[in-house]
Design an enzyme around this catalytic site. Structure first.
Site, PDB file in Angstrom:
ATOM      1  N   ASN A  37       0.818  -1.216   0.000  1.00 16.58           N
ATOM      2  CA  ASN A  37       0.000   0.000   0.000  1.00 16.58           C
ATOM      3  C   ASN A  37       0.853   1.268   0.000  1.00 16.58           C
ATOM      4  OD1 ASN A  37      -2.290   1.545   0.058  1.00 16.58           O
ATOM      5  ND2 ASN A  37      -2.950   0.935   2.114  1.00 16.58           N
ATOM      6  N   HIS A 122     -14.767  -5.263  10.429  1.00 14.36           N
ATOM      7  CA  HIS A 122     -14.368  -3.958  10.978  1.00 14.36           C
ATOM      8  C   HIS A 122     -15.594  -3.117  11.252  1.00 14.36           C
ATOM      9  CE1 HIS A 122      -9.981  -3.439   9.474  1.00 14.36           C
ATOM     10  NE2 HIS A 122     -10.214  -4.685   9.799  1.00 14.36           N
ATOM     11  N   ARG A 147     -14.076  -6.136  15.109  1.00 15.30           N
ATOM     12  CA  ARG A 147     -13.076  -5.191  15.592  1.00 15.30           C
ATOM     13  C   ARG A 147     -13.785  -3.858  15.763  1.00 15.30           C
ATOM     14  NH1 ARG A 147      -7.982  -2.710  12.153  1.00 15.30           N
ATOM     15  NH2 ARG A 147      -9.427  -0.985  11.840  1.00 15.30           N
ATOM     16  N   TYR A 159      -7.591   6.789  12.950  1.00 19.29           N
ATOM     17  CA  TYR A 159      -7.363   5.531  12.245  1.00 19.29           C
ATOM     18  C   TYR A 159      -8.565   4.601  12.444  1.00 19.29           C
ATOM     19  CZ  TYR A 159      -6.328   0.773  11.407  1.00 19.29           C
ATOM     20  OH  TYR A 159      -6.454  -0.497  10.943  1.00 19.29           O
ATOM     21  N   ASP A 210      -7.651  -2.370  17.448  1.00 20.80           N
ATOM     22  CA  ASP A 210      -6.341  -2.116  16.825  1.00 20.80           C
ATOM     23  C   ASP A 210      -5.807  -0.769  17.302  1.00 20.80           C
ATOM     24  OD1 ASP A 210      -4.148  -1.851  15.181  1.00 20.80           O
ATOM     25  OD2 ASP A 210      -5.229  -2.264  13.311  1.00 20.80           O
ATOM     26  N   HIS A 212      -2.843   0.302  16.382  1.00 21.46           N
ATOM     27  CA  HIS A 212      -2.092   0.772  15.211  1.00 21.46           C
ATOM     28  C   HIS A 212      -0.752   1.398  15.615  1.00 21.46           C
ATOM     29  CE1 HIS A 212      -2.224   1.966  10.846  1.00 21.46           C
ATOM     30  NE2 HIS A 212      -2.823   0.797  10.836  1.00 21.46           N
ATOM     31  N   GLU A 236      -4.495  -5.247  19.261  1.00 16.57           N
ATOM     32  CA  GLU A 236      -3.563  -5.362  18.127  1.00 16.57           C
ATOM     33  C   GLU A 236      -2.565  -4.214  18.094  1.00 16.57           C
ATOM     34  OE1 GLU A 236      -5.709  -6.218  14.576  1.00 16.57           O
ATOM     35  OE2 GLU A 236      -4.377  -5.002  13.341  1.00 16.57           O
ATOM     36  N   GLU A 262       1.444  -7.255  11.324  1.00 13.25           N
ATOM     37  CA  GLU A 262       1.045  -6.892   9.959  1.00 13.25           C
ATOM     38  C   GLU A 262       2.141  -6.176   9.181  1.00 13.25           C
ATOM     39  OE1 GLU A 262      -2.479  -4.551  10.976  1.00 13.25           O
ATOM     40  OE2 GLU A 262      -1.433  -2.775  10.243  1.00 13.25           O
ATOM     41  N   ARG A 283       0.160 -11.977  13.395  1.00 11.39           N
ATOM     42  CA  ARG A 283      -0.730 -11.455  12.347  1.00 11.39           C
ATOM     43  C   ARG A 283       0.011 -11.085  11.068  1.00 11.39           C
ATOM     44  NH1 ARG A 283      -2.678  -7.175  12.303  1.00 11.39           N
ATOM     45  NH2 ARG A 283      -4.600  -7.549  11.195  1.00 11.39           N
ATOM     46  N   HIS A 312      -3.211 -10.845   8.659  1.00 11.03           N
ATOM     47  CA  HIS A 312      -3.618  -9.508   8.231  1.00 11.03           C
ATOM     48  C   HIS A 312      -4.332  -9.638   6.879  1.00 11.03           C
ATOM     49  CE1 HIS A 312      -2.014  -5.374   6.689  1.00 11.03           C
ATOM     50  NE2 HIS A 312      -3.085  -5.169   7.427  1.00 11.03           N
ATOM     51  N   ASP A 316      -6.463  -3.447   1.376  1.00  4.04           N
ATOM     52  CA  ASP A 316      -5.357  -2.935   0.566  1.00  4.04           C
ATOM     53  C   ASP A 316      -4.431  -4.043   0.095  1.00  4.04           C
ATOM     54  OD1 ASP A 316      -3.240  -2.855   2.882  1.00  4.04           O
ATOM     55  OD2 ASP A 316      -4.892  -1.625   3.625  1.00  4.04           O
ATOM     56  N   GLU A 339      -8.762 -11.750   9.571  1.00 13.16           N
ATOM     57  CA  GLU A 339      -9.358 -10.440   9.276  1.00 13.16           C
ATOM     58  C   GLU A 339     -10.048 -10.490   7.904  1.00 13.16           C
ATOM     59  OE1 GLU A 339      -6.462  -7.318   8.652  1.00 13.16           O
ATOM     60  OE2 GLU A 339      -7.904  -5.794   9.274  1.00 13.16           O
ATOM     61  N   TRP A 402       1.533   6.624  12.378  1.00  5.80           N
ATOM     62  CA  TRP A 402       0.159   6.637  11.874  1.00  5.80           C
ATOM     63  C   TRP A 402      -0.508   5.314  12.215  1.00  5.80           C
ATOM     64  CZ3 TRP A 402      -2.032   3.446   7.976  1.00  5.80           C
ATOM     65  CH2 TRP A 402      -3.433   3.687   7.822  1.00  5.80           C
TER      66      TRP A 402
HETATM   67  C1  GCO Z   1      -5.429  -3.791   9.727  1.00  6.37           C
HETATM   68  C2  GCO Z   1      -4.437  -2.754   9.379  1.00  6.37           C
HETATM   69  C3  GCO Z   1      -4.753  -1.910   8.214  1.00  6.37           C
HETATM   70  C4  GCO Z   1      -3.531  -1.075   7.833  1.00  6.37           C
HETATM   71  C5  GCO Z   1      -3.388  -1.053   6.373  1.00  6.37           C
HETATM   72  C6  GCO Z   1      -2.227  -0.203   5.901  1.00  6.37           C
HETATM   73  O1  GCO Z   1      -5.443  -4.196  10.868  1.00  6.37           O
HETATM   74  O2  GCO Z   1      -6.129  -4.221   8.834  1.00  6.37           O
HETATM   75  O3  GCO Z   1      -4.009  -2.049  10.515  1.00  6.37           O
HETATM   76  O4  GCO Z   1      -5.893  -1.130   8.439  1.00  6.37           O
HETATM   77  O5  GCO Z   1      -3.668   0.214   8.308  1.00  6.37           O
HETATM   78  O6  GCO Z   1      -3.249  -2.362   5.924  1.00  6.37           O
HETATM   79  O7  GCO Z   1      -2.081  -0.333   4.530  1.00  6.37           O
HETATM   80 MG    MG Z   2      -3.963  -3.519  12.103  1.00  8.05          MG
END
Ligand code: GCO
Ligand code: MG
Length: 402
Positions: A37, A122, A147, A159, A210, A212, A236, A262, A283, A312, A316, A339, A402
């Site tokens: 991505n 999600h 989630r 996010y 998550d 992140h 996560e 991920e 993951r 994961h 994307d 997921e 991020w």
């Molecule tokens: C998830 C991930 C995604 C990532 C993304 C970045 O748990 O699925 O955190 O949301 O942010 O794959 O490209």
């Molecule tokens: Mg994630």
């Protein structure tokens, strides 16, 4: 059988995907997902300029040997671009092997170990009520696990909070979007979200969250402790994934199960976390860890240490990666949870696939290989569009993960 041709198809049916197509002298083709991505063209160039010339004339049945040749032979090992390229080749070769033997990939991995691959959806919303409404929507669709992400009071965007109930897409065309962050506001919000979730949704549903990669170890420990009463299936990416020793500290303080992986691209990224039992779910992404070949090694190592898998599977990555996860999840003994974000109808039209969703599970289907195809005419109607993931800054302007 010999590889006589290979190419990378880059398309954007709603978002960008890079797909490797490997063609044999018998007229069969295998597909691999080469999507990274925001950096798609780097992987496409790595494949086109450096890997495809090495594949021509080779026997595609020798998956293990080709994997090590591409990995050790480059001398420069690891990294997301390199490993995504190797992962695309590996997935395409497993796809071809299944087609050559007229059997689905899960059969090559040991055969079905369960009825299907339980997934989580999600659910997100700008506030707690909206997130719980979205969660009810998933329960109505038959999901057993969701989630939960929701907006943080005082922050414009967060996010995981998307444009509608079913689709979340953080990458944006043009220059990167700027998001803002406050750890204090976030740490106040999350326990309120999960208290409301257990109160309103009950205890049958499995809940996940998550972070992140946004907290320090002691902040993550506090969050894990504050969520213990709500019985999460996993928390996560509680701390930046590369800070492996950070998980020791988090682990000492909380029984909330931890998941990470991920952004990993090598088994060496996982092994301390697994062998020290610092996590509960690993993951990694099939396409980014280098394909099914290393993914199986990770899973088998994890099994010894009571760590389960949770691949994961965001939108994307293309349906080719999702199919690989589904075949893997059906066959591997220590599968945990998968997921599953729905791809848009445009993406599904470009990648017709055999996998289906029913009763909260993905079913990879019995088509030979991975069971995903690429409609190249449909792909050509969606040319590549440069897009970036957002950049995140604290309220004082400092760059944050991020
Ligand atoms: C998830 C991930 C995604 C990532 C993304 C970045 O748990 O699925 O955190 O949301 O942010 O794959 O490209
Ligand atoms: Mg994630």
């Amino acid at each position: 059988m010999k590889i006589v041709d290979a190419k990378v198809v880059v398309c954007s049916p709603g978002r960008n995907f890079a797909t490797l197509k490997v063609i044999t002298d018998e007229g069969a083709h295998g597909l691999g997902d080469a999507t990274l991505n925001g950096r798609e063209l780097a992987v496409a160039s790595y494949l086109t300029d450096h890997v495809i010339p090495l594949l021509l004339g080779r026997d595609p049945s020798r998956i293990e040997d080709l994997w090590h040749e591409l990995h050790k032979g480059a001398y420069w090992r690891g990294g997301p671009v390199t490993m995504s390229a190797i992962g695309a080749v590996d997935l395409a070769l497993w796809d071809l092997k299944g087609k050559a033997l007229d059997t689905p990939v899960h059969n090559l991995l040991g055969g079905a170990a369960r009825r299907g691959v339980t997934v989580y959806g999600h659910a997100n919303g700008t506030d707690v009520d909206a997130a719980l409404d979205a969660a009810r929507g998933y329960l109505d669709l038959g999901y057993e696990a969701v989630r939960l992400q929701c907006g943080v009071p005082g922050l414009d965007r967060t996010y995981g909070v998307g444009r509608g109930d079913l689709y979340y897409e953080p990458a944006q065309e043009g220059m990167p979007l700027q998001e803002t962050w406050s750890t204090d506001a976030y740490l106040r919000m999350v326990p309120e979200l999960f208290a409301a979730a257990r109160d309103q949704l009950g205890w049958e549903v499995r809940l996940l969250h998550d972070v992140h990669h946004r907290l320090t170890p002691i902040e993550a420990a506090r969050l894990g402790k504050s969520l213990e009463d709500y019985g999460l299936t996993w928390l996560e990416d509680a701390v930046p994934a590369e800070l492996q020793e950070g998980f020791r500290l988090v682990r000492q303080h909380t029984t909330t199960p931890l998941a990470v992986g991920e952004v990993f691209n090598r088994i060496t990224d996982c092994h301390t976390l697994i062998t020290e039992q610092l996590i509960d779910y690993i993951r990694v992404t099939p396409a980014h860890i280098g394909g099914l070949t290393p993914l199986l090694r990770v899973a088998h190592l994890a099994e010894l240490y009571h760590v389960r898998t949770g691949c994961h599977g965001p939108t994307d990555l293309s349906p080719v990666n999702l199919a690989a996860s589904a075949h893997f999840g059906l066959a591997v003994h220590n599968f945990g949870l998968q997921e599953y974000m729905r791809h848009t109808p445009e993406t599904d039209a470009v990648f017709p696939h055999a996998y289906t969703f029913a009763d909260g599970m993905l079913h990879p289907g019995d088509a030979p290989g991975l069971g995903v195809d690429l409609d190249e005419d449909a792909a050509a109607a969606h040319p590549y569009r440069p897009a970036y993931l957002p950049v995140n800054r604290k309220l004082d302007g400092t760059v944050h993960s991020w």
